[in-house]
Enzyme design. Sequence first.
Site, PDB file in Angstrom:
ATOM      1  N   ARG A  24       0.806  -1.217   0.000  1.00  0.00           N
ATOM      2  CA  ARG A  24       0.000   0.000   0.000  1.00  0.00           C
ATOM      3  C   ARG A  24       0.839   1.266   0.000  1.00  0.00           C
ATOM      4  O   ARG A  24       0.606   2.182  -0.798  1.00  0.00           O
ATOM      5  CB  ARG A  24      -0.936  -0.002   1.219  1.00  0.00           C
ATOM      6  CG  ARG A  24      -2.246  -0.722   1.020  1.00  0.00           C
ATOM      7  CD  ARG A  24      -2.751  -1.261   2.328  1.00  0.00           C
ATOM      8  NE  ARG A  24      -1.848  -2.270   2.857  1.00  0.00           N
ATOM      9  CZ  ARG A  24      -1.871  -3.534   2.470  1.00  0.00           C
ATOM     10  NH1 ARG A  24      -2.753  -3.940   1.598  1.00  0.00           N
ATOM     11  NH2 ARG A  24      -0.996  -4.410   2.953  1.00  0.00           N
ATOM     12  N   THR A  25       1.815   1.342   0.890  1.00  0.00           N
ATOM     13  CA  THR A  25       2.564   2.590   1.020  1.00  0.00           C
ATOM     14  C   THR A  25       3.367   2.889  -0.239  1.00  0.00           C
ATOM     15  O   THR A  25       3.348   4.008  -0.761  1.00  0.00           O
ATOM     16  CB  THR A  25       3.491   2.540   2.247  1.00  0.00           C
ATOM     17  OG1 THR A  25       2.711   2.297   3.417  1.00  0.00           O
ATOM     18  CG2 THR A  25       4.247   3.844   2.409  1.00  0.00           C
ATOM     19  N   LYS A  28      26.211  -4.816   0.083  1.00  0.00           N
ATOM     20  CA  LYS A  28      27.676  -4.810   0.020  1.00  0.00           C
ATOM     21  C   LYS A  28      28.303  -4.076   1.201  1.00  0.00           C
ATOM     22  O   LYS A  28      29.521  -3.948   1.286  1.00  0.00           O
ATOM     23  CB  LYS A  28      28.134  -4.151  -1.283  1.00  0.00           C
ATOM     24  CG  LYS A  28      27.547  -4.778  -2.540  1.00  0.00           C
ATOM     25  CD  LYS A  28      27.922  -3.962  -3.774  1.00  0.00           C
ATOM     26  CE  LYS A  28      27.232  -4.505  -5.014  1.00  0.00           C
ATOM     27  NZ  LYS A  28      27.520  -3.703  -6.221  1.00  0.00           N
ATOM     28  N   ARG A  35      11.619   3.636   3.354  1.00  0.00           N
ATOM     29  CA  ARG A  35      11.161   2.716   4.402  1.00  0.00           C
ATOM     30  C   ARG A  35      12.361   1.888   4.839  1.00  0.00           C
ATOM     31  O   ARG A  35      13.083   1.336   4.011  1.00  0.00           O
ATOM     32  CB  ARG A  35      10.040   1.793   3.915  1.00  0.00           C
ATOM     33  CG  ARG A  35       9.756   0.662   4.915  1.00  0.00           C
ATOM     34  CD  ARG A  35       8.463  -0.058   4.660  1.00  0.00           C
ATOM     35  NE  ARG A  35       7.336   0.791   5.003  1.00  0.00           N
ATOM     36  CZ  ARG A  35       6.067   0.347   4.993  1.00  0.00           C
ATOM     37  NH1 ARG A  35       5.798  -0.898   4.665  1.00  0.00           N
ATOM     38  NH2 ARG A  35       5.083   1.168   5.306  1.00  0.00           N
ATOM     39  N   HIS A  70       5.577   6.297  11.476  1.00  0.00           N
ATOM     40  CA  HIS A  70       5.060   6.231  10.102  1.00  0.00           C
ATOM     41  C   HIS A  70       4.211   7.491   9.912  1.00  0.00           C
ATOM     42  O   HIS A  70       2.988   7.437   9.885  1.00  0.00           O
ATOM     43  CB  HIS A  70       4.212   4.979   9.934  1.00  0.00           C
ATOM     44  CG  HIS A  70       3.954   4.585   8.506  1.00  0.00           C
ATOM     45  ND1 HIS A  70       4.154   5.445   7.443  1.00  0.00           N
ATOM     46  CD2 HIS A  70       3.494   3.420   7.968  1.00  0.00           C
ATOM     47  CE1 HIS A  70       3.845   4.826   6.322  1.00  0.00           C
ATOM     48  NE2 HIS A  70       3.443   3.597   6.609  1.00  0.00           N
TER      49      HIS A  70
END
Length: 395
Positions: free
Chosen positions: A141-142, A171, A192, A221
């Site tokens: 969704r986000t 890495k 995120r 959030h």
Amino acid sequence: SASASASVSFAPRPAAATTATITTSILRRRNQPSIVAVVPQHQQRQHQQQQQQQTRRQRFSSVVTHAAGGKKINKIAMPGLPTTALKDLSSCVEAQQFTRPMLEELFVIADAMAEVKPGSEESSMLAGYLMATLFYEPSTRTRLSFEGAMGRLGGGILSTESAGEYSSAAKGETLEDTIRTVESYCDIIVLRHFAAGSARIAANASTHSPVINAGDGPGQHPTQGLLDVYTIYKELGRLDNIKVGLVGDLANGRTVRSLASMLTAFDNVSFYFIAPDVVKMGDDIKAELDAKGVKWEESDDLLSVASKVDVLYQTRIQKERFGDRIDDYEKARGKFIIDKAVMDVLPANSRVMHPLPRLDEITTEVDGDPRAAYFRQAQNGLYIRMALLKVLLKV
């Protein structure tokens, strides 16, 4: 803006509006009777709040009426540059950045974004801008909401999913170096990450591109908080004088943490926390509420709380946050479920919300109830993120 050495050519960016044309007040109220007698102090405060809201309505309202086929239609005009502290917002990292006037103005912009049609002049306002989405944790969704928001406004998208596995982070590259590199390719970054505080680190590392926190582990959030508060306003018609029940994984649920913090900007908001013992609301949020004089209490009686709240906000028990503590997860899972029995006691004008995805914490029989707002809530996320992109890119 994009790096000067970039060889890719973009269409010219539309000029930013020079004056704010903010529309339709977000807190519509019926005209209140004048106070002509001695009234309790709390009613006087309420009257003052209503007068302040009327002032804001006059300041931010500009409804454009036009004729179409002989019928008058009200169309929300697209606001220009912000006039509140929203104009100084450089990144969106945490809920505490947003004051009440900022939220009110952002919601007006979101209202206008809901009216943007494909092919319209507004649908190309971000033409020539590029947004990079860096997601170190899974998201549906986000990520799609942000990419949809950018696309609906004519912007371009650079996207990476599972960045921790498939980017240079695998890495050993630091987040700071990743941000400094990626910002040379784009104009705004949506991040995120699995670590709380990572969005602040990214925002500090960026030299010119705004950073939007799309969830930082169990931290915050903020854009979910924005769309949740916006949804409450759209559903209830008010943000003052509400009772909110937060249910489920309140320790790891970054959505409820951001929502609780953001709602402290409004008056006479109180909270009920309903959570299993292993995932109770964090002491930092409780301390913030105490410091701001916001009432809260903990309960294990979901039916009792459901019978008296305006918003019942359910969350998923997040198995991924428990690690090897499988026993704790099993103790928490399935303890508080919103089903027909809960809906039977929920007031007629109340709403059920959920940030999604859900498992079994809201039964599917609830979906058809008009008080179930979670899919409308998800749609509102598109409009809020469109508005936030406009604000941060100063268009």
